[in-house]
Design an enzyme around this catalytic site. Structure first.
Site, PDB file in Angstrom:
ATOM      1  N   LYS A   1       4.609  10.241   0.921  1.00 33.83           N
ATOM      2  CA  LYS A   1       5.500   9.579  -0.042  1.00 33.83           C
ATOM      3  C   LYS A   1       4.855   9.531  -1.433  1.00 33.83           C
ATOM      4  O   LYS A   1       5.471   9.895  -2.434  1.00 33.83           O
ATOM      5  CB  LYS A   1       5.831   8.140   0.414  1.00 33.83           C
ATOM      6  CG  LYS A   1       6.462   8.051   1.785  1.00 33.83           C
ATOM      7  CD  LYS A   1       6.762   6.619   2.185  1.00 33.83           C
ATOM      8  CE  LYS A   1       5.564   5.707   2.349  1.00 33.83           C
ATOM      9  NZ  LYS A   1       4.645   6.060   3.447  1.00 33.83           N
TER      10      LYS A   1
ATOM     11  N   ARG B   1      10.680  -2.015   3.559  1.00 38.77           N
ATOM     12  CA  ARG B   1       9.858  -1.740   4.732  1.00 38.77           C
ATOM     13  C   ARG B   1      10.427  -2.356   6.001  1.00 38.77           C
ATOM     14  O   ARG B   1       9.867  -2.175   7.073  1.00 38.77           O
ATOM     15  CB  ARG B   1       8.546  -2.414   4.471  1.00 38.77           C
ATOM     16  CG  ARG B   1       7.205  -1.797   4.410  1.00 38.77           C
ATOM     17  CD  ARG B   1       6.931  -0.407   4.453  1.00 38.77           C
ATOM     18  NE  ARG B   1       5.522  -0.228   4.632  1.00 38.77           N
ATOM     19  CZ  ARG B   1       4.712   0.273   3.719  1.00 38.77           C
ATOM     20  NH1 ARG B   1       5.154   0.686   2.566  1.00 38.77           N
ATOM     21  NH2 ARG B   1       3.442   0.384   3.972  1.00 38.77           N
TER      22      ARG B   1
ATOM     23  N   ARG C   1      -7.888  11.019   3.275  1.00 39.88           N
ATOM     24  CA  ARG C   1      -7.378  10.708   1.923  1.00 39.88           C
ATOM     25  C   ARG C   1      -8.471  10.098   1.038  1.00 39.88           C
ATOM     26  O   ARG C   1      -9.253   9.263   1.463  1.00 39.88           O
ATOM     27  CB  ARG C   1      -6.221   9.724   2.016  1.00 39.88           C
ATOM     28  CG  ARG C   1      -5.801   9.213   0.631  1.00 39.88           C
ATOM     29  CD  ARG C   1      -4.490   8.517   0.644  1.00 39.88           C
ATOM     30  NE  ARG C   1      -4.383   7.487   1.650  1.00 39.88           N
ATOM     31  CZ  ARG C   1      -3.236   6.902   1.981  1.00 39.88           C
ATOM     32  NH1 ARG C   1      -2.123   7.245   1.385  1.00 39.88           N
ATOM     33  NH2 ARG C   1      -3.210   5.975   2.911  1.00 39.88           N
TER      34      ARG C   1
ATOM     35  N   ARG D   1      -9.448   4.337   0.919  1.00 39.49           N
ATOM     36  CA  ARG D   1      -8.790   3.039   1.047  1.00 39.49           C
ATOM     37  C   ARG D   1      -9.333   2.274   2.245  1.00 39.49           C
ATOM     38  O   ARG D   1      -9.622   2.850   3.287  1.00 39.49           O
ATOM     39  CB  ARG D   1      -7.279   3.251   1.204  1.00 39.49           C
ATOM     40  CG  ARG D   1      -6.550   3.158  -0.110  1.00 39.49           C
ATOM     41  CD  ARG D   1      -5.128   3.563  -0.038  1.00 39.49           C
ATOM     42  NE  ARG D   1      -4.344   2.980   1.058  1.00 39.49           N
ATOM     43  CZ  ARG D   1      -3.031   3.180   1.192  1.00 39.49           C
ATOM     44  NH1 ARG D   1      -2.383   3.929   0.323  1.00 39.49           N
ATOM     45  NH2 ARG D   1      -2.376   2.640   2.196  1.00 39.49           N
TER      46      ARG D   1
ATOM     47  N   ARG E   1      -0.965   0.261  11.545  1.00 42.11           N
ATOM     48  CA  ARG E   1       0.038   0.600  10.522  1.00 42.11           C
ATOM     49  C   ARG E   1       1.144   1.474  11.120  1.00 42.11           C
ATOM     50  O   ARG E   1       2.315   1.312  10.792  1.00 42.11           O
ATOM     51  CB  ARG E   1      -0.639   1.320   9.347  1.00 42.11           C
ATOM     52  CG  ARG E   1      -1.437   0.366   8.466  1.00 42.11           C
ATOM     53  CD  ARG E   1      -2.397   1.096   7.552  1.00 42.11           C
ATOM     54  NE  ARG E   1      -1.744   1.964   6.616  1.00 42.11           N
ATOM     55  CZ  ARG E   1      -2.348   2.997   5.998  1.00 42.11           C
ATOM     56  NH1 ARG E   1      -3.623   3.249   6.229  1.00 42.11           N
ATOM     57  NH2 ARG E   1      -1.687   3.738   5.160  1.00 42.11           N
TER      58      ARG E   1
END
Ligand code: AP5
Length: 277
Positions: A72, A147, A186, A224, A235
């Site tokens: 996203k 969400r 990431r 992160r 998650r």
């Protein structure tokens, strides 16, 4: 920014102000499609289309839906850079509040560290403030909000207050197996927010950001806190339990478009532009 020439515009249907629709064919990632020319006044033949791009982006109100790591943020940043539409990321707004140590950030931190959703009222407050800023008046890409079904209802109420209903909801569809590797790999630039991946899209400067705007002082990329395997598992569970029901919600509203996000970034972008613009 992708530049189109007049020669690539195949047809402008109805040139009256606010009514014009441009059918275009482009060699770049935008591919081919149709663009509303709302807000630009009368379309003038012979003027390079690039002159109109910022205003053509107007009135584009997108919601990006997808599991953690589905791309996203990557796709929203690209569309923002190419079309000048602001990316409004609830995750970025929350991380910024945490980093600044605001009251709201302190209240949000524990849930974020655990991979749980932050309470609806906190996130709605941030989104309301962000969408109220002048640059969002002509359109936005909502990344990570809503969400859950309650947030979708709150968003409808807010957008109706602002007179800016959602145009399109795009689902970034990826097989869950690919997501853990994307998330653990990431890395993000703490200064400009550019997103990298040590496996699929590493920085040209190793562990530093390769965005030329930093010059010689390139910041070191960060991982992160919630991109650790145990938090990632939660998650994904939270996504399946609370966010995935929005797929049905927006399908029923007739605004959902699905993009196969299990392809290289450029191909995902080309498909994304086709359905979103
Ligand atoms: P948030 O920041 O929104 O995280 P997320 O939804 O889990 O999504 P991500 O940012 O992890 O993934 P992405 O889909 O943007 O993927 P990206 O493009 O970066 O939320 C974080 C937390 O904040 C939540 O857990 C929650 O606590 C809280 N929160 C946020 N919003 C909330 C809300 N509305 N309500 C309540 N709480 C909220 O890509 C990931 C990696 O994959 C990158 O390295 C990228 O380079 C790579 N990649 C991207 N595309 C491809 C591709 N096509 N092929 C290969 N690699 C790719």
């Amino acid at each position: 920014m992708e530049t189109w020439t007049y020669a690539q515009a195949r047809a402008v249907k109805d040139t009256r102000p606010g009514r014009a629709v441009l059918t275009f064919r482009s060699a770049g990632p935008a591919g081919r499609g149709k663009l509303p020319l709302a807000g630009i006044g009368r379309f003038r033949y012979g003027v390079p289309l690039s002159k109109y791009l910022p205003r053509m982006a107007s009135n584009m109100r997108l919601v990006l839906l997808g599991a953690p790591g589905s791309g996203k943020g990557t796709q929203a940043q690209r569309l923002r850079d190419q079309k000048g539409i602001p990316q409004v990321s609830s995750g970025d707004l929350l991380r910024d509040a945490v980093a600044r140590g605001t009251d709201l950030g302190k209240r949000a931190k524990a849930a974020m560290d655990a991979g749980e959703l932050v309470t609806d009222d906190i996130v709605l407050g941030l989104i309301r403030e962000r969408l109220g800023r002048p640059d969002a008046a002509a359109g936005f890409i909502l990344d990570g909000y809503p969400r859950n079904v309650a947030q979708a209802g709150a968003l409808d109420a807010l957008l109706s207050e602002l007179g800016q209903p959602i145009d399109t909801v795009v689902l970034m569809n990826v097989d869950e197996k690919a997501l853990v590797m994307r998330l653990t790999g990431r890395r993000t630039c703490p200064a400009c927010g550019k997103v990298f991946n040590v496996y699929s899209s590493p920085s040209q400067k190793g562990d530093k950001c390769d965005n030329p705007e930093h010059g010689a002082e390139a910041p070191v990329l960060k991982q992160r806190d919630d991109d650790k395997e145990d938090v990632i598992a939660n998650r994904l569970k939270v996504y399946n339990d609370q966010t995935a029901p929005l797929i049905e919600h927006y399908t029923a509203r007739g605004v959902l478009k699905v993009v196969n996000a299990d392809q290289p970034v450029d191909r995902v972008y080309a498909d994304f532009v086709k359905v979103a613009v």
